[in-house]
Enzyme design. Structure first.
Site, PDB file in Angstrom:
ATOM      1  NE  ARG A 148      -2.028   2.063   3.653  1.00  0.00           N
ATOM      2  CZ  ARG A 148      -2.820   2.824   4.445  1.00  0.00           C
ATOM      3  NH1 ARG A 148      -4.026   2.212   4.847  1.00  0.00           N
ATOM      4  NH2 ARG A 148      -1.971   3.482   5.312  1.00  0.00           N
ATOM      5  CE1 TYR A 160      -4.933   6.325   7.928  1.00  0.00           C
ATOM      6  CE2 TYR A 160      -4.742   5.976   5.439  1.00  0.00           C
ATOM      7  CZ  TYR A 160      -4.994   5.410   6.822  1.00  0.00           C
ATOM      8  OH  TYR A 160      -4.947   3.948   6.865  1.00  0.00           O
ATOM      9  CG  ASP A 210      -7.223   3.602   3.194  1.00  0.00           C
ATOM     10  OD1 ASP A 210      -8.172   4.028   2.923  1.00  0.00           O
ATOM     11  OD2 ASP A 210      -6.978   2.837   4.422  1.00  0.00           O
ATOM     12  CG  HIS A 212      -8.610   6.595   6.151  1.00  0.00           C
ATOM     13  ND1 HIS A 212      -8.802   7.492   7.349  1.00  0.00           N
ATOM     14  CD2 HIS A 212      -7.979   5.586   6.427  1.00  0.00           C
ATOM     15  CE1 HIS A 212      -8.719   6.351   8.337  1.00  0.00           C
ATOM     16  NE2 HIS A 212      -8.185   5.669   7.684  1.00  0.00           N
ATOM     17  CD  GLU A 236      -8.224   0.283   2.941  1.00  0.00           C
ATOM     18  OE1 GLU A 236      -7.170  -0.083   2.459  1.00  0.00           O
ATOM     19  OE2 GLU A 236      -8.493   0.492   4.023  1.00  0.00           O
ATOM     20  CD  GLU A 262     -10.410   0.910   7.541  1.00  0.00           C
ATOM     21  OE1 GLU A 262      -9.516   0.322   6.889  1.00  0.00           O
ATOM     22  OE2 GLU A 262      -9.856   1.917   8.251  1.00  0.00           O
ATOM     23  NE  ARG A 283      -9.574  -2.350   3.888  1.00  0.00           N
ATOM     24  CZ  ARG A 283      -8.517  -2.752   4.781  1.00  0.00           C
ATOM     25  NH1 ARG A 283      -7.843  -3.887   4.575  1.00  0.00           N
ATOM     26  NH2 ARG A 283      -8.180  -1.890   5.579  1.00  0.00           N
ATOM     27  CD  GLU A 339      -4.600  -2.649   6.895  1.00  0.00           C
ATOM     28  OE1 GLU A 339      -5.659  -2.841   7.326  1.00  0.00           O
ATOM     29  OE2 GLU A 339      -4.189  -1.466   6.944  1.00  0.00           O
ATOM     30  CD1 TRP A 402      -7.979  11.960  10.002  1.00  0.00           C
ATOM     31  CD2 TRP A 402      -8.441   9.718  10.756  1.00  0.00           C
ATOM     32  NE1 TRP A 402      -6.741  11.155  10.418  1.00  0.00           N
ATOM     33  CE2 TRP A 402      -6.807   9.894  10.721  1.00  0.00           C
ATOM     34  CE3 TRP A 402      -8.838   8.463  11.119  1.00  0.00           C
ATOM     35  CZ2 TRP A 402      -6.121   8.870  10.921  1.00  0.00           C
ATOM     36  CZ3 TRP A 402      -7.896   7.379  11.364  1.00  0.00           C
ATOM     37  CH2 TRP A 402      -6.522   7.425  11.417  1.00  0.00           C
TER      38      TRP A 402
HETATM   39  O1  EZ4 Z   1      -6.948   4.196  10.104  1.00  0.00           O
HETATM   40  O2  EZ4 Z   1      -6.953   1.048  12.103  1.00  0.00           O
HETATM   41  O3  EZ4 Z   1      -6.427   0.491   6.276  1.00  0.00           O
HETATM   42  N1  EZ4 Z   1      -6.287   0.858   7.417  1.00  0.00           N
HETATM   43  C1  EZ4 Z   1      -6.569   1.556   8.288  1.00  0.00           C
HETATM   44  C2  EZ4 Z   1      -6.175   1.828   9.441  1.00  0.00           C
HETATM   45  C3  EZ4 Z   1      -7.346   2.662  10.377  1.00  0.00           C
HETATM   46  C4  EZ4 Z   1      -7.007   2.602  11.750  1.00  0.00           C
HETATM   47  C5  EZ4 Z   1      -7.944   3.132  12.585  1.00  0.00           C
HETATM   48  O4  EZ4 Z   1      -8.149   2.537  13.972  1.00  0.00           O
HETATM   49  O5  EZ4 Z   1      -7.452   2.478   7.439  1.00  0.00           O
HETATM   50  O6  EZ4 Z   1      -4.825   2.698   9.357  1.00  0.00           O
HETATM   51 CO    CO Z   2      -8.191   1.646   5.714  1.00  0.00          CO
END
Ligand code: EZ4
Ligand code: CO
Length: 402
Positions: A148, A160, A210, A212, A236, A262, A283, A339, A402
Site C-alpha cells: 500500500r 493520513y 487507501d 480513507h 480502499e 474496516e 474489509r 492487511e 478523517w
Molecule cells: O485508520 O486502523 O487500512 N487501514 C486503516 C487504518 C485505520 C486504523 C483506525 O483505527 O485505514 O490505518
Molecule cells: Co483503511
C-alpha cells in the site's frame, strides 16, 4: 460438561492500547479474544466486564453459535461497533478454547487449509515522492508481494497513512490531533505519486491505496478513473460507507477495484454492497465484526457474488485477532489479501503469537487453538493511556471525515 468459570478483561498499552478477553473453563482451558476498539477502548471493556461476563459464567464454552446468538439477539439492541467488538471477543475466545480442547489449530476446525499461506500487504509511506519510493523499495526487499502506498499531500502536514516511527500509529495523542484536509490538493497529487511508484518499480507487484473515506462519490469516480493506468489492486474506502448505494455511482465510472468495510460491524452493513456487486473486496475484521462466526458468514455471502476478502489488519488489531484472521484466511475459498502492518517490540512482549511471515505471506502455527499466549507480567509494565484517533478539518475549519 466443562463450564465457563472465569472471564477477565485485560487492558494493556504495549506501544498502543489493547483490550483482551480471557475466558477460563472449569477444565482449565483458556481462550483469548481481541476486544480493541481504537480510541473507544474502555467502552468495550465495560460492555464486557459489566454486561457480558455475568452472562457467560456457567455456560458451556463448546456452544459457540448458541452463545453468539444469545449475546446478539439477547442484547435486543442490534449491531454497532461496541456490541459487535464485545461479541467478537467472546466468539474468538471460544474458538480458541474449542481448538485447545480438540488439540487442533482453529483453521482445522474451519475446514482445513485451502492455501499454503496468506498473502499480505504492507504499508509504505513517505513525506514526499522520493521517500515513498525508498519505502516501497524497503518493502520489496523484505519480500512483500503487495504494498500500500500513501504520501503526505504537499501543504497538509499529518496526512493520513504517513509513518513517523517504525510502525504507523494514527492514535498517538491524549486528545484528538486536528489535521488539515484539502480535496483538490489530494486529487492532484495522488495519481502523480502512485504513477511514480509504477514508473520506478513496474507492475510485477500489487499496489494498493487507501482514500480513507475522504471523497464524495463523484470525486472518487474521477480518482478511480485517473488511477486505471497504475492498475491498483484496490482503491480502499473511496467514500464514507454509511450510504451503501453511493458506491453504485463510483462503480459506473471506473474499473479500479474497490475495497470497503474496516469500520463495519455486521453482515447487514455490507448486504447491498455485496449482493449488488458494488465492491470487490470486503474489509471487515474478526475483531470488529462479531468474531470468526460472523465474519465467516459475511465471507460466505461475499463468495456468492465474487467478492473477495481483504481483512483490516492495522496495528490496533491485536496479535490475537490477527492470528484469528490468518486462521480464517487460510481456509476460505474467496480469500483476497490480508492487511499486515507488524507490531512494536513491546506488543510482541505481551502477545506471543505463532503467526510467521515469509515471502510476503503469513502462516499460522499448528499449535492448538489460535496459537497466541498472553504474558500478564509483561502486560503489567504497560498501563492504559488515553489515546485518540485524529480528526480532519477542511481549510475553512469545518469537520471532514478523517
Ligand atoms: O485508520 O486502523 O487500512 N487501514 C486503516 C487504518 C485505520 C486504523 C483506525 O483505527 O485505514 O490505518
Ligand atoms: Co483503511
Amino acid at each position: 460438561m466443562s463450564k465457563i468459570e472465569k472471564v477477565e478483561v485485560l487492558v494493556t498499552s504495549p506501544g498502543r492500547n489493547f483490550v483482551t478477553l480471557r475466558v477460563t473453563a472449569s477444565d482449565g482451558v483458556v481462550g483469548l479474544g481481541d476486544a480493541t476498539l481504537n480510541g473507544r477502548e474502555l467502552a468495550v471493556a465495560s460492555y464486557l466486564r459489566d454486561h457480558v461476563a455475568p452472562l457467560l459464567l456457567g455456560r458451556d464454552p463448546a456452544r459457540i453459535e448458541d452463545t453468539w446468538q444469545y449475546l446478539y439477539r439477547g442484547a435486543y439492541w442490534r449491531r454497532g461497533p461496541v456490541t459487535m467488538t464485545s461479541i467478537a471477543a467472546v466468539d474468538t475466545a471460544l474458538w480458541d478454547i474449542k481448538g485447545k480442547v480438540a488439540g487442533l489449530p482453529v483453521h482445522q476446525l474451519l475446514g482445513g487449509r485451502s492455501r499454503e499461506g496468506v498473502m499480505v500487504y504492507g504499508h509504505a509511506s513517505g513525506h514526499d515522492v522520493a521517500s515513498l519510493i525508498d519505502d516501497v523499495a524497503r518493502y520489496r526487499d523484505a519480500g512483500y508481494q503487495a504494498i500500500r502506498a500513501q504520501a503526505a499531500v504537499p501543504g497538509l502536514p499529518g496526512s493520513y497513512g504517513v509513518r513517523k516511527g517504525a510502525v504507523y500509529e494514527p492514535a498517538a495523542t491524549s486528545l484528538p490531533d486536528e489535521q488539515l484536509w484539502d480535496t483538490g490538493a489530494y486529487l492532484r497529487f495522488a495519481p502523480q505519486y502512485l504513477g511514480a511508484v509504477r514508473e520506478e518499480f513496474g507492475f510485477d507487484f500489487h499496489l494498493l491505496h487507501d482514500v480513507h473515506h475522504r471523497l464524495t462519490p463523484i470525486e472518487a469516480a474521477r480518482l478511480g478513473r485517473a488511477l486505471e493506468e497504475v492498475q491498483l489492486f484496490w482503491m480502499e474506502d473511496p467514500t464514507p460507507v454509511e450510504n451503501q448505494d453511493s458506491f453504485r455511482l463510483i462503480r459506473q465510472h471506473t474499473t479500479t477495484p474497490l475495497a470497503v468495510g474496516e469500520v463495519l460491524s455486521s453482515i447487514w452493513d455490507v448486504q447491498q454492497l455485496i449482493t449488488e456487486q458494488l465492491i470487490d473486496y470486503v474489509r471487515m475484521s474478526v475483531v470488529h465484526a462479531g468474531g470468526i462466526t460472523h465474519l465467516r458468514r459475511v465471507f460466505d455471502l461475499a463468495s456468492l457474488y465474487q467478492v473477495r476478502t481483504g481483512s483490516h489488519g492495522a496495528t490496533d488489531l491485536s496479535p490475537v485477532s490477527l492470528a484469528a484472521a490468518v486462521h480464517l484466511d487460510t481456509t476460505v475459498p474467496n480469500f483476497g489479501i490480508q492487511e499486515y502492518m507488524g507490531f512494536t517490540d513491546e506488543t510482541g512482549e505481551v502477545f506471543r503469537s505463532g503467526v510467521t511471515f515469509s515471502k510476503g505471506m503469513l502462516d499460522v502455527s499448528d499449535a492448538p487453538g489460535l496459537g497466541v499466549e498472553y504474558d500478564d507480567e509483561a502486560a503489567a509494565r504497560f498501563p492504559y493511556e488515553a489515546r485518540y484517533l485524529p480528526v480532519a478539518r477542511r481549510l475553512d475549519g469545518s469537520v471532514h471525515d478523517w
